[in-house]
Design a protein around this motif. Structure first.
Motif, PDB file in Angstrom:
ATOM      1  N   ILE A  33     -84.847  87.390  64.919  1.00 20.17           N
ATOM      2  CA  ILE A  33     -85.947  86.612  65.490  1.00 20.17           C
ATOM      3  C   ILE A  33     -87.120  86.553  64.510  1.00 20.17           C
ATOM      4  O   ILE A  33     -87.735  85.495  64.313  1.00 20.17           O
ATOM      5  CB  ILE A  33     -86.392  87.225  66.834  1.00 20.17           C
ATOM      6  N   ARG A  34     -87.428  87.676  63.867  1.00 24.55           N
ATOM      7  CA  ARG A  34     -88.533  87.696  62.915  1.00 24.55           C
ATOM      8  C   ARG A  34     -88.271  86.759  61.748  1.00 24.55           C
ATOM      9  O   ARG A  34     -89.171  86.061  61.275  1.00 24.55           O
ATOM     10  CB  ARG A  34     -88.759  89.127  62.421  1.00 24.55           C
ATOM     11  N   ALA A  35     -87.033  86.751  61.266  1.00 27.15           N
ATOM     12  CA  ALA A  35     -86.684  85.857  60.163  1.00 27.15           C
ATOM     13  C   ALA A  35     -86.816  84.392  60.584  1.00 27.15           C
ATOM     14  O   ALA A  35     -87.337  83.558  59.827  1.00 27.15           O
ATOM     15  CB  ALA A  35     -85.266  86.145  59.681  1.00 27.15           C
ATOM     16  N   GLU A  36     -86.361  84.059  61.784  1.00 27.50           N
ATOM     17  CA  GLU A  36     -86.471  82.687  62.275  1.00 27.50           C
ATOM     18  C   GLU A  36     -87.928  82.301  62.515  1.00 27.50           C
ATOM     19  O   GLU A  36     -88.316  81.152  62.292  1.00 27.50           O
ATOM     20  CB  GLU A  36     -85.655  82.535  63.559  1.00 27.50           C
ATOM     21  N   ARG A  37     -88.733  83.255  62.952  1.00 23.75           N
ATOM     22  CA  ARG A  37     -90.164  83.001  63.171  1.00 23.75           C
ATOM     23  C   ARG A  37     -90.837  82.568  61.865  1.00 23.75           C
ATOM     24  O   ARG A  37     -91.656  81.652  61.843  1.00 23.75           O
ATOM     25  CB  ARG A  37     -90.817  84.261  63.733  1.00 23.75           C
ATOM     26  N   LEU A  38     -90.474  83.232  60.774  1.00 25.31           N
ATOM     27  CA  LEU A  38     -91.076  82.908  59.475  1.00 25.31           C
ATOM     28  C   LEU A  38     -90.645  81.540  58.960  1.00 25.31           C
ATOM     29  O   LEU A  38     -91.298  80.980  58.071  1.00 25.31           O
ATOM     30  CB  LEU A  38     -90.713  83.988  58.450  1.00 25.31           C
ATOM     31  N   LYS A  39     -89.551  80.998  59.498  1.00 25.14           N
ATOM     32  CA  LYS A  39     -89.057  79.694  59.060  1.00 25.14           C
ATOM     33  C   LYS A  39     -89.594  78.539  59.900  1.00 25.14           C
ATOM     34  O   LYS A  39     -89.290  77.369  59.619  1.00 25.14           O
ATOM     35  CB  LYS A  39     -87.526  79.675  59.110  1.00 25.14           C
ATOM     36  N   LEU A  40     -90.379  78.837  60.933  1.00 18.38           N
ATOM     37  CA  LEU A  40     -90.914  77.768  61.785  1.00 18.38           C
ATOM     38  C   LEU A  40     -91.733  76.774  60.960  1.00 18.38           C
ATOM     39  O   LEU A  40     -92.444  77.173  60.028  1.00 18.38           O
ATOM     40  CB  LEU A  40     -91.814  78.352  62.875  1.00 18.38           C
ATOM     41  N   PRO A  41     -91.662  75.495  61.281  1.00 18.53           N
ATOM     42  CA  PRO A  41     -92.539  74.522  60.607  1.00 18.53           C
ATOM     43  C   PRO A  41     -93.994  74.747  61.014  1.00 18.53           C
ATOM     44  O   PRO A  41     -94.270  75.438  61.992  1.00 18.53           O
ATOM     45  CB  PRO A  41     -92.015  73.175  61.114  1.00 18.53           C
ATOM     46  N   TRP A  42     -94.910  74.174  60.239  1.00 16.60           N
ATOM     47  CA  TRP A  42     -96.341  74.323  60.498  1.00 16.60           C
ATOM     48  C   TRP A  42     -96.929  73.003  60.991  1.00 16.60           C
ATOM     49  O   TRP A  42     -96.385  71.927  60.758  1.00 16.60           O
ATOM     50  CB  TRP A  42     -97.079  74.730  59.227  1.00 16.60           C
ATOM     51  N   VAL A  43     -98.071  73.101  61.671  1.00 13.48           N
ATOM     52  CA  VAL A  43     -98.814  71.922  62.125  1.00 13.48           C
ATOM     53  C   VAL A  43    -100.211  71.996  61.523  1.00 13.48           C
ATOM     54  O   VAL A  43    -100.923  72.992  61.693  1.00 13.48           O
ATOM     55  CB  VAL A  43     -98.918  71.871  63.665  1.00 13.48           C
TER      56      VAL A  43
END
Length: 243
Positions: A33-43
């Protein structure tokens, strides 16, 4: 009264090893989950937000205080409230000791509420806290990040919270959350992450300790046992061995 079975050390060890296997699964899932969190796109944050602080008016970019990352805790404390939310206060009791570590790691932590600054300062003094806490009173910030709601929204029957519509009678005019932002070298600010409701439990060290205690959280509903730290009854006298 004891409610769990009492067994031999060997039987306990077998049961504990079985639980350890599940705990390791949880750890691996948490890492995923932490790894996927860091890959989230930004706004990109194009709107200008202004906050009242002890040092005067500041923008969202100013709150970074020279660092590249900003964590904002959305503390439930409305303009007409006499005191901050007990649950948010419980979380905030855990923050001051982390500040030096966060700052050294290029992260600024700021708490934001819609209460006017004088109310915030008085409550902060009462609680004995040191972390930065600013007021978004008169700003759209809390509404845009879905932690404050107008009377019209509440009366409409539903509000948008925790990334979905919930019933208005499940909501309050203020709700908790945490949001993350990053600023690039050109000064642009981006919203990278938010969590709401029970999403912030992992930073509550007290809960992590209670989860390992024999009776666990021992609550009738979420955080039912929590009071502001100056509202608990006096603790029972220490045993002679610990006095």
């Amino acid at each position: 009264m004891l409610s769990n079975p009492v067994v031999s050390r060997e039987e306990w060890l077998e049961a504990r090893r079985a639980l350890l296997a599940t705990e390791k699964e949880e750890t691996r899932l948490r890492d995923k989950i932490r790894a996927e969190r860091l890959k989230l796109p930004w706004v990109k944050v194009d709107k200008t937000y202004t906050f009242d602080t002890p040092a005067g008016k500041k923008t969202l970019a100013d709150l970074f205080d020279g660092r590249s990352q900003l964590m904002i805790y959305h503390f439930m404390f409305g303009p007409d409230w006499e005191a901050g939310c007990p649950g948010c206060s419980f979380l905030s009791d855990h923050i001051d000791g982390t500040l030096a570590h966060l700052n050294h790691h290029d992260v600024t932590y700021v708490t934001v509420s819609r209460a006017p600054l004088d109310k915030i300062e008085a409550y902060k003094k009462r609680m004995g806290w040191k972390f930065p806490w600013v007021s978004s009173f008169g700003s759209d910030f809390n509404f845009d990040y879905h932690v404050s709601f107008t009377r019209e929204e509440l009366e409409s029957g539903k509000v948008f919270y925790n990334f979905r519509d919930i019933s208005g009678d499940q909501a309050n005019d203020e709700l908790p959350g945490m949001s993350a932002f990053i600023r690039d070298e050109a000064g642009n600010v981006y919203h990278t992450y938010s969590d709401y409701a029970r999403g912030g439990e992992e930073i509550l060290t007290t809960l992590m300790i209670l989860d390992r205690a024999p009776k666990g959280r021992n609550e009738t509903s979420t955080l039912s046992f929590v009071k502001r730290h100056d509202e608990y009854e006096e603790p029972s006298p220490a045993h002679s061995c610990c006095a």
